[in-house]
Design an enzyme around this catalytic site. Sequence first.
Site, PDB file in Angstrom:
ATOM      1  N   LYS A   1       1.485  30.466 118.729  1.00 17.02           N
ATOM      2  CA  LYS A   1       2.456  31.353 118.993  1.00 17.02           C
ATOM      3  C   LYS A   1       3.236  30.979 120.542  1.00 17.02           C
ATOM      4  O   LYS A   1       2.760  30.263 120.864  1.00 17.02           O
ATOM      5  CB  LYS A   1       2.025  32.941 119.509  1.00 17.02           C
ATOM      6  CG  LYS A   1       0.677  33.315 118.375  1.00 17.02           C
ATOM      7  CD  LYS A   1       1.715  34.482 117.581  1.00 17.02           C
ATOM      8  CE  LYS A   1       0.700  34.783 116.378  1.00 17.02           C
ATOM      9  NZ  LYS A   1       1.289  35.326 115.209  1.00 17.02           N
TER      10      LYS A   1
ATOM     11  N   HIS B   1      -4.085  30.507 105.795  1.00 17.52           N
ATOM     12  CA  HIS B   1      -2.550  29.911 105.455  1.00 17.52           C
ATOM     13  C   HIS B   1      -2.485  28.197 105.741  1.00 17.52           C
ATOM     14  O   HIS B   1      -2.202  27.684 104.653  1.00 17.52           O
ATOM     15  CB  HIS B   1      -1.362  30.351 106.307  1.00 17.52           C
ATOM     16  CG  HIS B   1      -1.362  31.853 106.564  1.00 17.52           C
ATOM     17  ND1 HIS B   1      -1.746  32.670 105.483  1.00 17.52           N
ATOM     18  CD2 HIS B   1      -1.164  32.733 107.442  1.00 17.52           C
ATOM     19  CE1 HIS B   1      -1.467  33.794 105.780  1.00 17.52           C
ATOM     20  NE2 HIS B   1      -1.258  34.002 107.006  1.00 17.52           N
TER      21      HIS B   1
ATOM     22  N   LYS C   1      -5.663  40.359 104.010  1.00 18.38           N
ATOM     23  CA  LYS C   1      -6.554  39.909 105.232  1.00 18.38           C
ATOM     24  C   LYS C   1      -6.512  40.964 106.299  1.00 18.38           C
ATOM     25  O   LYS C   1      -5.524  41.776 106.379  1.00 18.38           O
ATOM     26  CB  LYS C   1      -6.099  38.616 105.717  1.00 18.38           C
ATOM     27  CG  LYS C   1      -4.855  38.630 106.354  1.00 18.38           C
ATOM     28  CD  LYS C   1      -4.398  37.416 107.038  1.00 18.38           C
ATOM     29  CE  LYS C   1      -4.641  37.205 108.478  1.00 18.38           C
ATOM     30  NZ  LYS C   1      -3.455  36.611 109.366  1.00 18.38           N
TER      31      LYS C   1
ATOM     32  N   ASP D   1      -6.720  33.428 112.576  1.00 17.46           N
ATOM     33  CA  ASP D   1      -5.409  34.077 111.964  1.00 17.46           C
ATOM     34  C   ASP D   1      -4.702  33.115 111.198  1.00 17.46           C
ATOM     35  O   ASP D   1      -3.869  33.626 110.380  1.00 17.46           O
ATOM     36  CB  ASP D   1      -4.594  34.752 113.304  1.00 17.46           C
ATOM     37  CG  ASP D   1      -3.460  35.556 112.928  1.00 17.46           C
ATOM     38  OD1 ASP D   1      -3.606  36.275 112.010  1.00 17.46           O
ATOM     39  OD2 ASP D   1      -2.186  35.066 113.463  1.00 17.46           O
TER      40      ASP D   1
HETATM   41  C1  BG6 Z   1       0.114  36.271 109.407  1.00 20.24           C
HETATM   42  C2  BG6 Z   1      -0.685  36.339 110.750  1.00 20.24           C
HETATM   43  O1  BG6 Z   1      -0.821  36.075 108.351  1.00 20.24           O
HETATM   44  O2  BG6 Z   1       1.109  35.366 109.239  1.00 20.24           O
HETATM   45  C3  BG6 Z   1       0.581  36.563 111.647  1.00 20.24           C
HETATM   46  O3  BG6 Z   1      -1.310  37.275 110.937  1.00 20.24           O
HETATM   47  C4  BG6 Z   1       1.718  35.309 111.653  1.00 20.24           C
HETATM   48  O4  BG6 Z   1      -0.096  36.358 113.137  1.00 20.24           O
HETATM   49  C5  BG6 Z   1       2.305  35.302 109.924  1.00 20.24           C
HETATM   50  O5  BG6 Z   1       2.738  35.823 112.463  1.00 20.24           O
HETATM   51  C6  BG6 Z   1       3.116  34.410 109.843  1.00 20.24           C
HETATM   52  O6  BG6 Z   1       3.637  34.590 108.884  1.00 20.24           O
HETATM   53  P1  BG6 Z   1       5.199  34.042 108.349  1.00 20.24           P
HETATM   54  O7  BG6 Z   1       5.317  34.439 106.749  1.00 20.24           O
HETATM   55  O8  BG6 Z   1       6.042  34.740 109.163  1.00 20.24           O
HETATM   56  O9  BG6 Z   1       4.968  32.498 108.514  1.00 20.24           O
END
Ligand code: BG6
Length: 478
Positions: free
Chosen positions: A327, A233, A141, A228
């Site tokens: 965040k 996710h 992505k 994002d």
């Molecule tokens: C990424 C985002 O896809 O996932 C980030 O672009 C985010 O902003 C990250 O911090 C979080 O991933 P994880 O694995 O740390 O939960």
Amino acid sequence: MSHSDRLLLFGATGDLARRMLLPSLCALHADELLDPALEIVGTARSDLDDAGFRNMAREALEQYLPADRRGSMATFLNRLSYQTLDASTPEGFGDLARKVGTPQHGLAIFLSTAPSLFEPTIRGLAASGLAGEEVRIGLEKPLGTDLESSRVINDAVAEAFPEDRIFRIDHYLGKETVQNLLALRFANLLFEPLWNANHIDHVQITVAETVGLESRVGYYDDSGALRDMVQNHMLQLLALVAMEPPVSYDATAVRDEKVKVLRSLRPVASGETVTGQYRAGAIGGQAVPGYDEELGKDSATETFVAIKAHIDNWRWQGVPFYLRTGKRLPERTTEIIVHFRSVPHSIFAGKGAKTQPNKLVIGIQPRENITLSLMAKVPGLDRGGIRLRPVPLDIAMDDAFAGPQKRIAYERLLLDLIEGDQTLFVRRDEVEAQWQWIDAIRAGWEEQDLEPKTYTAGSWGPSAAIALAERDGVTWHE
Ligand code: BG6
């Protein structure tokens, strides 16, 4: 198609490569999970030779891979070579193809580049013979910023690669605990009969982060939390929670079921989303600046979003899915909470005891645990009436499986790409269904001129997010 014996990494000097991809590959190498013949070619704009790239890789490994997983780093580095390339122009692709040479079994390509480079890169690959039948491609992505731009990218990739050789990455699918959702749901008899609107009151999905903008100014401010984190996710988590049982654990069956859920998402009504942006505050006792200060200017980008989502199908009618991500929240935690309904009739009511609904908490990170809260009688002779209290049935994955090593999500995904298993990758129709739902939310925000509400860093987002759930009598799990 067999296992690839060559891996070509675009964006090989970038942040993702240094933090995740090279450490994952080195860890796989240390565990002897990479074919001894596998060669890894890195490419990026930086002017490096093989030795320079190996040096960069060594530094990255020392920084990001724990020492006990760096075994045989020197032999891993020997697998690496490098070709400088400006992917925006066709010229360099001939040299790249020569560097890659002719793999015996097949080539896996991993594209982790700016979205603007996707199209020229695919064209360059096709023109230089690097898109043949034995080539599969992984795409990181952001794959576009809305449905339209993602279609343009998907169309460009489809010109050179059929869908069964395209591996769209959502690194959450590489997480062990995310895969465990499927085991929990479909390897146990207990949950599935209850997993529907008759027995479930609502579901919460929280993905909370303590980090702020990090060093991703350009990307994040154009993206925001919705695109994002939710578009990819969180919707993948939602799909895994809500999907029908696939007929088998394979790429077609699993993705067929996920896409049905994604297509059943009801367009979000106005008033069912809350956006926020953090201001200066403190996390874990440490003062942190506000988003606008980190960015160096005012911005209308949301760093927090909460959504009340609905899935319009038979199984989930009337069951809200509350999603929130942000965040600079108080802690880093990803969890899914399934709130069951109350018992239909409490035999204890006449004895003064209150029952509470059962709750299943699925901790994805950092704690990998599954907790089922059950009602139990508080011990005693009950002269003043019966007392009931929820007690947790708590399974910590770390204790249950003390042996196996914790792996980086990309270890699994890179290995699956090299070996050609698409189950944990996102199919085009899924991505498009995701964008369709997200675009409608953004269009709603624009129509209403919605500005993110501020929240103090270290808090759980704007108070309106709490109200979004509380007006339904729901409290966010904390
Ligand atoms: C990424 C985002 O896809 O996932 C980030 O672009 C985010 O902003 C990250 O911090 C979080 O991933 P994880 O694995 O740390 O939960």
